[in-house]
Design a protein around this motif. Sequence first.
Motif, PDB file in Angstrom:
ATOM      1  N   ASP A 298      28.600  47.006  55.696  1.00  0.00           N
ATOM      2  CA  ASP A 298      29.481  45.761  55.271  1.00  0.00           C
ATOM      3  C   ASP A 298      28.684  44.945  54.079  1.00  0.00           C
ATOM      4  OD1 ASP A 298      31.794  44.660  54.013  1.00  0.00           O
ATOM      5  OD2 ASP A 298      32.726  45.686  55.450  1.00  0.00           O
ATOM      6  N   ILE A 299      28.724  44.864  53.038  1.00  0.00           N
ATOM      7  CA  ILE A 299      28.682  43.467  52.373  1.00  0.00           C
ATOM      8  C   ILE A 299      29.145  42.585  51.589  1.00  0.00           C
ATOM      9  CG2 ILE A 299      26.051  44.361  51.809  1.00  0.00           C
ATOM     10  CD1 ILE A 299      26.931  44.921  49.500  1.00  0.00           C
ATOM     11  N   SER A 300      31.362  42.782  52.116  1.00  0.00           N
ATOM     12  CA  SER A 300      31.950  42.660  51.250  1.00  0.00           C
ATOM     13  C   SER A 300      31.743  41.099  50.964  1.00  0.00           C
ATOM     14  CB  SER A 300      33.109  43.384  51.874  1.00  0.00           C
ATOM     15  OG  SER A 300      33.795  44.205  52.314  1.00  0.00           O
ATOM     16  N   GLU A 301      31.844  39.966  51.461  1.00  0.00           N
ATOM     17  CA  GLU A 301      31.739  38.931  51.749  1.00  0.00           C
ATOM     18  C   GLU A 301      30.564  38.562  50.814  1.00  0.00           C
ATOM     19  OE1 GLU A 301      32.019  35.244  54.431  1.00  0.00           O
ATOM     20  OE2 GLU A 301      31.446  36.374  55.176  1.00  0.00           O
ATOM     21  N   ALA A 302      29.331  39.115  51.285  1.00  0.00           N
ATOM     22  CA  ALA A 302      28.296  38.099  50.288  1.00  0.00           C
ATOM     23  C   ALA A 302      27.986  38.345  49.059  1.00  0.00           C
ATOM     24  CB  ALA A 302      27.032  39.110  50.879  1.00  0.00           C
ATOM     25  N   ALA A 303      28.662  39.985  48.430  1.00  0.00           N
ATOM     26  CA  ALA A 303      28.874  40.227  47.421  1.00  0.00           C
ATOM     27  C   ALA A 303      29.771  40.389  46.431  1.00  0.00           C
ATOM     28  CB  ALA A 303      29.524  42.500  47.793  1.00  0.00           C
ATOM     29  N   GLY A 304      30.880  38.882  47.508  1.00  0.00           N
ATOM     30  CA  GLY A 304      31.946  38.212  45.981  1.00  0.00           C
ATOM     31  C   GLY A 304      33.432  38.766  46.157  1.00  0.00           C
ATOM     32  N   VAL A 305      33.043  39.810  46.643  1.00  0.00           N
ATOM     33  CA  VAL A 305      34.499  40.824  46.110  1.00  0.00           C
ATOM     34  C   VAL A 305      36.452  40.516  47.286  1.00  0.00           C
ATOM     35  CG1 VAL A 305      33.168  42.825  45.179  1.00  0.00           C
ATOM     36  CG2 VAL A 305      34.302  42.514  47.804  1.00  0.00           C
ATOM     37  N   LEU A 306      35.778  39.585  47.911  1.00  0.00           N
ATOM     38  CA  LEU A 306      36.867  38.905  49.300  1.00  0.00           C
ATOM     39  C   LEU A 306      37.322  37.322  48.590  1.00  0.00           C
ATOM     40  CD1 LEU A 306      35.275  39.197  52.551  1.00  0.00           C
ATOM     41  CD2 LEU A 306      36.244  41.088  51.098  1.00  0.00           C
ATOM     42  N   VAL A 307      38.246  38.518  47.477  1.00  0.00           N
ATOM     43  CA  VAL A 307      39.318  37.427  46.362  1.00  0.00           C
ATOM     44  C   VAL A 307      40.107  36.617  47.211  1.00  0.00           C
ATOM     45  CG1 VAL A 307      40.464  36.313  44.138  1.00  0.00           C
ATOM     46  CG2 VAL A 307      38.767  38.362  44.631  1.00  0.00           C
ATOM     47  N   LYS A 308      39.944  35.124  47.614  1.00  0.00           N
ATOM     48  CA  LYS A 308      41.485  34.245  48.552  1.00  0.00           C
ATOM     49  C   LYS A 308      42.625  33.775  47.383  1.00  0.00           C
ATOM     50  CE  LYS A 308      38.480  33.150  52.341  1.00  0.00           C
ATOM     51  NZ  LYS A 308      38.015  32.668  52.896  1.00  0.00           N
ATOM     52  N   ASN A 309      43.788  33.396  48.107  1.00  0.00           N
ATOM     53  CA  ASN A 309      44.696  33.118  47.603  1.00  0.00           C
ATOM     54  C   ASN A 309      44.222  31.516  47.186  1.00  0.00           C
ATOM     55  OD1 ASN A 309      46.846  30.661  47.235  1.00  0.00           O
ATOM     56  ND2 ASN A 309      47.868  32.528  47.518  1.00  0.00           N
ATOM     57  N   SER A 310      44.239  30.099  46.240  1.00  0.00           N
ATOM     58  CA  SER A 310      43.268  28.904  46.029  1.00  0.00           C
ATOM     59  C   SER A 310      43.820  27.971  46.745  1.00  0.00           C
ATOM     60  CB  SER A 310      43.171  28.587  44.783  1.00  0.00           C
ATOM     61  OG  SER A 310      44.350  29.197  44.125  1.00  0.00           O
ATOM     62  N   SER A 311      45.158  28.357  46.981  1.00  0.00           N
ATOM     63  CA  SER A 311      46.834  27.317  48.145  1.00  0.00           C
ATOM     64  C   SER A 311      46.404  27.906  49.467  1.00  0.00           C
ATOM     65  CB  SER A 311      47.573  27.081  46.823  1.00  0.00           C
ATOM     66  OG  SER A 311      47.619  27.184  45.589  1.00  0.00           O
ATOM     67  N   THR A 312      46.713  28.938  49.204  1.00  0.00           N
ATOM     68  CA  THR A 312      46.584  29.109  50.700  1.00  0.00           C
ATOM     69  C   THR A 312      45.465  29.520  51.743  1.00  0.00           C
ATOM     70  OG1 THR A 312      47.229  31.598  50.528  1.00  0.00           O
ATOM     71  CG2 THR A 312      49.005  29.833  50.575  1.00  0.00           C
ATOM     72  N   GLY A 313      44.582  30.318  50.943  1.00  0.00           N
ATOM     73  CA  GLY A 313      43.512  30.900  51.761  1.00  0.00           C
ATOM     74  C   GLY A 313      43.084  32.509  52.022  1.00  0.00           C
ATOM     75  N   VAL A 314      44.926  32.658  52.030  1.00  0.00           N
ATOM     76  CA  VAL A 314      44.739  34.215  52.759  1.00  0.00           C
ATOM     77  C   VAL A 314      44.068  35.250  51.577  1.00  0.00           C
ATOM     78  CG1 VAL A 314      46.981  33.357  54.007  1.00  0.00           C
ATOM     79  CG2 VAL A 314      46.940  34.954  51.763  1.00  0.00           C
ATOM     80  N   PRO A 315      44.878  36.652  52.206  1.00  0.00           N
ATOM     81  CA  PRO A 315      43.374  37.525  50.688  1.00  0.00           C
ATOM     82  C   PRO A 315      44.492  37.512  50.180  1.00  0.00           C
ATOM     83  CG  PRO A 315      43.706  38.023  53.590  1.00  0.00           C
ATOM     84  CD  PRO A 315      44.153  37.248  53.834  1.00  0.00           C
ATOM     85  N   ALA A 316      43.595  37.639  48.537  1.00  0.00           N
ATOM     86  CA  ALA A 316      44.360  37.764  47.456  1.00  0.00           C
ATOM     87  C   ALA A 316      45.051  38.805  47.482  1.00  0.00           C
ATOM     88  CB  ALA A 316      44.243  37.008  46.407  1.00  0.00           C
ATOM     89  N   ALA A 317      44.514  40.232  47.566  1.00  0.00           N
ATOM     90  CA  ALA A 317      44.651  41.469  47.059  1.00  0.00           C
ATOM     91  C   ALA A 317      45.810  42.601  47.762  1.00  0.00           C
ATOM     92  CB  ALA A 317      42.674  42.437  47.026  1.00  0.00           C
ATOM     93  N   LYS A 318      46.384  43.032  46.698  1.00  0.00           N
ATOM     94  CA  LYS A 318      46.866  44.435  47.682  1.00  0.00           C
ATOM     95  C   LYS A 318      47.332  45.585  46.695  1.00  0.00           C
ATOM     96  CE  LYS A 318      50.512  40.324  48.388  1.00  0.00           C
ATOM     97  NZ  LYS A 318      51.509  39.933  49.054  1.00  0.00           N
ATOM     98  N   SER A 319      46.004  46.147  46.900  1.00  0.00           N
ATOM     99  CA  SER A 319      45.294  47.403  45.883  1.00  0.00           C
ATOM    100  C   SER A 319      45.955  48.595  46.034  1.00  0.00           C
ATOM    101  CB  SER A 319      43.516  46.713  46.174  1.00  0.00           C
ATOM    102  OG  SER A 319      43.106  45.825  45.869  1.00  0.00           O
ATOM    103  N   LEU A 320      45.959  49.677  45.345  1.00  0.00           N
ATOM    104  CA  LEU A 320      46.383  50.353  44.826  1.00  0.00           C
ATOM    105  C   LEU A 320      45.474  52.283  44.272  1.00  0.00           C
ATOM    106  CD1 LEU A 320      50.290  50.029  45.261  1.00  0.00           C
ATOM    107  CD2 LEU A 320      48.787  50.768  47.126  1.00  0.00           C
ATOM    108  N   GLY A 321      44.661  50.927  42.971  1.00  0.00           N
ATOM    109  CA  GLY A 321      44.145  51.723  42.261  1.00  0.00           C
ATOM    110  C   GLY A 321      43.295  50.705  42.188  1.00  0.00           C
ATOM    111  N   ILE A 322      41.519  51.761  41.738  1.00  0.00           N
ATOM    112  CA  ILE A 322      39.959  51.402  40.998  1.00  0.00           C
ATOM    113  C   ILE A 322      39.747  52.460  40.432  1.00  0.00           C
ATOM    114  CG2 ILE A 322      38.227  50.623  42.617  1.00  0.00           C
ATOM    115  CD1 ILE A 322      38.967  50.845  44.474  1.00  0.00           C
ATOM    116  N   ALA A 323      39.562  52.105  39.455  1.00  0.00           N
ATOM    117  CA  ALA A 323      38.757  52.541  38.011  1.00  0.00           C
ATOM    118  C   ALA A 323      36.923  51.352  37.971  1.00  0.00           C
ATOM    119  CB  ALA A 323      39.492  51.880  36.513  1.00  0.00           C
ATOM    120  N   ALA A 324      35.928  52.774  38.143  1.00  0.00           N
ATOM    121  CA  ALA A 324      34.651  52.935  38.437  1.00  0.00           C
ATOM    122  C   ALA A 324      34.180  52.836  37.450  1.00  0.00           C
ATOM    123  CB  ALA A 324      33.975  52.754  39.815  1.00  0.00           C
ATOM    124  N   LEU A 325      33.391  51.939  35.798  1.00  0.00           N
ATOM    125  CA  LEU A 325      32.493  52.289  35.137  1.00  0.00           C
ATOM    126  C   LEU A 325      31.924  50.650  34.701  1.00  0.00           C
ATOM    127  CD1 LEU A 325      34.994  53.063  31.419  1.00  0.00           C
ATOM    128  CD2 LEU A 325      35.394  51.564  33.907  1.00  0.00           C
TER     129      LEU A 325
END
Length: 640
Positions: A298-325
């Motif tokens: 698990d490299i989530s943090e080091a890879a920079g994909v853990l986006v936080k709410n800048s105001s609250t510091g809580v996780p920002a994502a509520k994800s239901l779809g992904i496109a990879a290309l």
Amino acid sequence: MSMDPKNGPPPDENEELVQGDDGAIGRALGKSALVVVVVAALVGGVWVARSLMAKRKESKVTQLAAPKAATNAARAEIPAAGFVDITEASGIVFRHENGAYGGKLLPETMGAGVAFLDFDGDGDPDLLFVNGSYWPWQKPAGKTSPPPGVALYRNDTSNGQVRFTDVTAGSGLEAPAYGMGVAVGDYDNDGRPDILLTGVGGARLFHNEGDGKFRDVTATAGVGGDAKDWSTAAVWIDIDNDGDLDLYVANYVRWTREIDAEVGYKIDGQTRAYGPPMNFQGSFPHLYRNDGGGKFTDISEAAGVLVKNSSTGVPAAKSLGIAALDLNRDGWTDLVIANDTVQNHVFLNQRDGTFKEMGATCGIAFDSYGNTRGAMGIDASRFTADGKLGFAIGNFANEMTAIYVEQSAGTPEQPQFADEALSWGIGGPSRDPLKFGVLFLDYDLDGRQDLVSVNGHLEEEIAKIQHGQRYAQPAQVFWNAGDAGFVAVSADKAGVDIFRPIVGRGSAYADIDGDGDLDLVFTSVTGAPVLLRNDQHLDNGWVRLQLVGKTAPRDGQGASVRLKAGGRDQWRHVAAARGYLSSSETVLTFGIGKAVAVDEVEVTWPGGRRQRVAGVAPGKLTVITEDGFGNGVPTDAPPR
């Protein structure tokens, strides 16, 4: 971030409490027909207020917009290419279970995905249906059989007669869970597609052992996540161009039965209702690097994909779809994430194992007025005549499907997109339904990518509360008329079966009968799926290409192809994960219309290596093996 000129800046896209648009609320209070709904939304967080307020907001936005009308669309002649429901005739008897018992728990509304995959390597696409389950604390009375689970169907089509056989028993996939999504990828490059299942309680990885057997390797691989995860969309992606598939697993919201009860949505102040995700905290995804030998890190943090709410510091994502290309054509695969009620994310691959989130600067995070939307499924395609990249995102009821199109002002460091749903003819017709599975495919083989949207509401009682909305909704088909834009297709052109109302969620495509055109499957909440055979008879030519990597991932994911026929260029990219929680076949289908020959085929492999391929003929499947140097010819079968 853009600003609504009348109402000022939009609310914080990551706000964890329901916030209304002050200007819209003030105007609504002056309209007697909406007083009760608005007050209820303010004091009780009414679920349907989201739909009603969204409708008012979108109506306001549309009045301000100055869309470029697709003036030629009305004159475009839509071809007759019907889809026929063959679900029962093909032997499919699966039904989805969501465990609903009156508690109105949020996961019950979300449905599940579906996958086309050739699990047995015989050359035709099989089917896997993801299922929910009963809640452990509320097993239905009188139920003595095991909880429902996934269903694996082998494609036994013969002589044009489509037939699927349930081979779940003894496959190793029987373990029940509250499932959501499915991602297909050959993570160990052994030539057999493996299966990742997502859902409430984390993800599970099943290795394809051959002979119709799968083995649960979640623990040894280290990709299960946390038992508190509600994983949804997932995608296999070679993030570092080392030739094996890494894994991105999205999570939706922080959810438990107790949190859902505490949120406590009610329709009329008394009756329990399904709630929107605004009052649920977001959740971080997991990015796993493939270390070989069946192990992931698990490299989530080091890879920079853990986006936080800048105001609250809580996780920002509520994800239901992904496109990879490859978003910016630099040879490295990027990610676009569709988030529900918070901003969408764009992760640009920095080519060093890290990603940079650029959703806002790329123009994909928000709508044209800086507002977030209820994003569900997503798909990507270079659907324009000049090969511009576009993303379709299915949004909530009373919100248009987004069509983010690449802009010439962009750069590789900062690609630019703009939502052109209105000018492409998608905006107006797509506004009312609640969209989930969106897919680009050339269903009539004329050489242009069309769009299909699978729809269905979340609240069973919505018709009693919101005029014009229904729980079960018909799908939508948009025919690509080229410069004339997209045109909504009616039943007399596509058949009545594809438009029968369902509580639609997942969708996928594949050529199930070997005739060269793409067939469809839809899933439905607490209902049977719909398998639709494409019965078009337009005499348009086709080419099907299967890519086999050597230094690239063996199943070709991450590669793209440019094909020229009849003087027209087309583009496709290899990716199984498409739409909503689902996976389509990775064989690429090109319609070539009335062209009788293929002029050029060029493959771009991950990393940017290009390979020109000669001898591709219409009307058959051609397997293209990566040679690693830039010259190649098609082969009759994979070399490994």
